[in-house]
Scaffold this motif. Structure first.
Motif: not given
Length: 177
Positions: A59, A130, A134-136, A155-158
């Motif tokens: 991530n 965005n 949720n796309e940061r 998304t940062c968790s990708r």
């Protein structure tokens, strides 16, 4: 008494050495082509030094931490020329984390490494969007052509690959004569 005489002789010797030679320092960016110096794990691409991690996907936060452990930052793309240099390096088509995000202020995408705004000509069409609010974090999408490569907010968790950018090394040399 002997130590005092030794100190005086040493001082006079140093003084004569300094007066007999001229020392000229030269400092320049980069590493001379003929220098036998390794930059591992970084490779020189264009004017920058990069570490490309595509053997593992992580991530955005882990990618940032991994780059910092190397003394580098996630890549900051200054302009189209830097994007072109990376794309021409034959990166594997896919996605790579950059230092871009709008974590501080939603909708204001900046490079995390220097807080500069991200140039609008680096984004893929209709990005940043965005999606789902949720796309940061910003990744680089690398395609076979430069026209199809660019930035996308996700998304940062990708989990994806990442590119670290090292500060430009400095070379210091001294001419003594």
């Amino acid at each position: 008494m002997f130590t005092l005489i030794s100190k005086v002789v040493a001082f006079l010797g140093i003084l004569s050495f300094v007066k007999a030679y001229s020392i000229n320092p030269y400092i320049e960016e980069g590493i001379p082509e003929n220098a036998n110096i390794t930059t591992d794990p970084f490779v020189k691409i264009g004017n920058g030094y990069y570490y490309i991690e595509n053997s593992q996907t992580v991530n955005w936060y882990t990618a940032y931490h991994s780059c910092r452990k190397l003394g580098a930052d996630l890549v900051t793309l200054e302009n189209q020329e830097e994007l072109k240099a990376l794309q021409e390096y034959n990166l594997t088509s896919g996605f790579y984390w950059t230092s871009g995000s709008d974590l501080a202020f939603t909708g204001k995408h900046v490079w995390f490494s220097d807080a500069e705004s991200i140039s609008s000509d680096l984004w893929l069409p209709n990005e940043p969007n965005n999606a789902d609010c949720n796309e940061r974090c910003v990744l680089l999408s690398v395609a076979n052509t430069l026209a199809d490569s660019g930035l996308n907010d996700v998304t940062c968790s990708r989990n994806t690959s990442f590119i670290c950018e090292s500060p430009t090394p400095m070379t210091a040399s001294f001419v003594i004569w």
